[in-house]
Write a protein that holds these residues in place. Structure first.
Motif, PDB file in Angstrom:
ATOM      1  N   THR A  45       0.852  -1.178   0.000  1.00 25.33           N
ATOM      2  CA  THR A  45       0.000   0.000   0.000  1.00 25.33           C
ATOM      3  C   THR A  45       0.897   1.240   0.000  1.00 25.33           C
ATOM      4  O   THR A  45       1.979   1.228   0.586  1.00 25.33           O
ATOM      5  CB  THR A  45      -0.890   0.016   1.264  1.00 25.33           C
ATOM      6  N   HIS A  46       0.455   2.297  -0.650  1.00 28.35           N
ATOM      7  CA  HIS A  46       1.240   3.537  -0.628  1.00 28.35           C
ATOM      8  C   HIS A  46       0.934   4.318   0.646  1.00 28.35           C
ATOM      9  O   HIS A  46      -0.226   4.477   1.030  1.00 28.35           O
ATOM     10  CB  HIS A  46       0.930   4.403  -1.840  1.00 28.35           C
ATOM     11  N   PHE A  47       1.982   4.801   1.303  1.00 28.87           N
ATOM     12  CA  PHE A  47       1.840   5.563   2.539  1.00 28.87           C
ATOM     13  C   PHE A  47       2.461   6.942   2.389  1.00 28.87           C
ATOM     14  O   PHE A  47       3.433   7.133   1.655  1.00 28.87           O
ATOM     15  CB  PHE A  47       2.537   4.841   3.702  1.00 28.87           C
ATOM     16  N   ASP A  48       1.887   7.888   3.116  1.00 32.69           N
ATOM     17  CA  ASP A  48       2.453   9.230   3.233  1.00 32.69           C
ATOM     18  C   ASP A  48       2.995   9.374   4.647  1.00 32.69           C
ATOM     19  O   ASP A  48       2.225   9.419   5.608  1.00 32.69           O
ATOM     20  CB  ASP A  48       1.375  10.284   2.956  1.00 32.69           C
ATOM     21  N   PHE A  49       4.312   9.400   4.766  1.00 33.66           N
ATOM     22  CA  PHE A  49       4.945   9.534   6.069  1.00 33.66           C
ATOM     23  C   PHE A  49       5.543  10.930   6.248  1.00 33.66           C
ATOM     24  O   PHE A  49       6.584  11.114   6.889  1.00 33.66           O
ATOM     25  CB  PHE A  49       6.025   8.468   6.247  1.00 33.66           C
ATOM     26  N   ASP A  50       4.882  11.907   5.657  1.00 33.20           N
ATOM     27  CA  ASP A  50       5.271  13.314   5.790  1.00 33.20           C
ATOM     28  C   ASP A  50       6.679  13.589   5.270  1.00 33.20           C
ATOM     29  O   ASP A  50       7.371  14.492   5.751  1.00 33.20           O
ATOM     30  CB  ASP A  50       5.155  13.776   7.247  1.00 33.20           C
ATOM     31  N   GLY A  51       7.104  12.811   4.290  1.00 29.76           N
ATOM     32  CA  GLY A  51       8.360  13.085   3.622  1.00 29.76           C
ATOM     33  C   GLY A  51       9.554  12.312   4.128  1.00 29.76           C
ATOM     34  O   GLY A  51      10.564  12.216   3.421  1.00 29.76           O
ATOM     35  N   ILE A  52       9.482  11.737   5.342  1.00 33.02           N
ATOM     36  CA  ILE A  52      10.662  11.034   5.850  1.00 33.02           C
ATOM     37  C   ILE A  52      10.927   9.748   5.062  1.00 33.02           C
ATOM     38  O   ILE A  52      12.039   9.223   5.085  1.00 33.02           O
ATOM     39  CB  ILE A  52      10.566  10.729   7.363  1.00 33.02           C
ATOM     40  N   GLU A  53       9.914   9.287   4.335  1.00 31.03           N
ATOM     41  CA  GLU A  53      10.095   8.090   3.507  1.00 31.03           C
ATOM     42  C   GLU A  53      10.931   8.374   2.259  1.00 31.03           C
ATOM     43  O   GLU A  53      11.370   7.435   1.568  1.00 31.03           O
ATOM     44  CB  GLU A  53       8.740   7.507   3.092  1.00 31.03           C
ATOM     45  N   ASN A  54      11.168   9.651   1.964  1.00 29.49           N
ATOM     46  CA  ASN A  54      11.912  10.014   0.750  1.00 29.49           C
ATOM     47  C   ASN A  54      13.395  10.247   1.011  1.00 29.49           C
ATOM     48  O   ASN A  54      14.162  10.441   0.068  1.00 29.49           O
ATOM     49  CB  ASN A  54      11.305  11.275   0.129  1.00 29.49           C
ATOM     50  N   GLN A  55      13.787  10.250   2.284  1.00 30.16           N
ATOM     51  CA  GLN A  55      15.175  10.511   2.631  1.00 30.16           C
ATOM     52  C   GLN A  55      15.990   9.218   2.609  1.00 30.16           C
ATOM     53  O   GLN A  55      15.458   8.125   2.754  1.00 30.16           O
ATOM     54  CB  GLN A  55      15.260  11.157   4.020  1.00 30.16           C
ATOM     55  N   MET A  56      17.263   9.323   2.432  1.00 33.10           N
ATOM     56  CA  MET A  56      18.248   8.253   2.586  1.00 33.10           C
ATOM     57  C   MET A  56      17.799   6.909   2.018  1.00 33.10           C
ATOM     58  O   MET A  56      17.810   6.710   0.804  1.00 33.10           O
ATOM     59  CB  MET A  56      18.648   8.160   4.061  1.00 33.10           C
TER      60      MET A  56
END
Length: 281
Positions: A107-118
């Protein structure tokens, strides 16, 4: 030790504890257990009426098919290690079909951007897979407390965000990194390293210690340059990333006095991917 392969039977057992208001501890793993996992189990056993450990190699959090296929699977040895902690631990070893039924998708989640780091920027879809499987486990186990190691610090923050955003009633407990004698963070993937490679991999820990020492006097740019130079001198390693970021949002940024910071590193060594991190202040 009770071993379950399906969620219905596991739920039937755990319902007895839930009905009594007894605390349930949960340690999710992908198996190939080491002392780091066992330390999580020890903490859970000490603080809960019953402890559940899952052993499940989750396919949706792998963006590399070879990595998934080569991930160590040592279930029988894992069982023996679990017994050294307690015979009363409940072990959940589901199949992929049991967890995902007829559609192995995340499932796609929105973790307020921390999922896009590192890790997120280098492993497409990884944290969607993590969020999907952890949410499923939380629904099936309904733990009071769930234990995660700080070696995967970004994952720990993702899980905390998952619980908050989806109002899941579980307390997330972050536990310190367990290290080898040479400082290498314990990881299931370490099993794929030779003895010489495992010793050489202490370079990650030494690099983090140097960054911690430099943090008080050097700029982030200077520290990152030093790290890059260090790994250029060790061609057996491929530096994937080194970042310094605030613990709360994981965004690499300028230093502010009121925030806590960590250094994060990921490298490849003989086709084995290693990650580590360390608190800087």
């Amino acid at each position: 030790m009770l071993i379950f392969n399906n969620k219905a039977d596991l739920g039937s057992l755990l319902s007895r504890y839930i009905s009594k208001g007894s605390s349930i501890g949960f340690v999710p793993t992908m198996g190939a257990l080491h002392q780091g996992h066992l330390s999580l189990l020890e903490q859970s056993v000490q603080n809960n009426a019953v402890t559940v450990i899952s052993i499940f190699v989750n396919p949706t959090q792998f963006n590399n098919t070879d990595d998934l296929q080569q991930y160590p699977r040592t279930v029988e040895a894992d069982m023996e290690k679990i017994k050294t902690i307690s015979d009363a631990i409940v072990v959940f070893v589901p199949s992929v079909t049991e967890m995902y039924e007829d559609k192995t998708e995340s499932t796609h989640f929105d973790f307020d951007g921390i999922e896009n780091q590192m890790e997120g920027s280098h492993r497409a879809g990884h944290f969607d897979g993590v969020g999907t499987i952890v949410k499923k486990f939380f629904e099936y186990v309904q733990p009071t407390n769930a234990y995660f190691g700080e070696k995967d610090f970004q994952q720990l923050q993702i899980v905390k965000k998952l619980v908050k955003k989806h109002n899941i009633p579980v307390n997330i407990v972050g536990c310190p990194i367990t290290r080898e004698a040479n400082g290498l963070a314990m990881s299931s993937r370490n099993q794929r390293l030779t003895a010489a490679e495992r010793e050489a991999a202490s370079l990650l820990y030494k690099t983090l210690l140097a960054a911690k020492k430099q943090f008080a006097t050097k700029s982030i740019t200077e520290i990152k340059t030093h790290v890059a130079t260090t790994f250029l001198a060790h061609p057996a390693f491929e530096l994937e990333y080194f970042e310094i970021a605030a613990e709360d949002d994981l965004v690499p940024t300028t230093i502010k006095q009121d925030k806590k910071y960590r250094a994060f590193i990921a490298v490849m060594l003989s086709n084995v991917r290693l990650i580590d991190n360390m608190s800087l202040n």
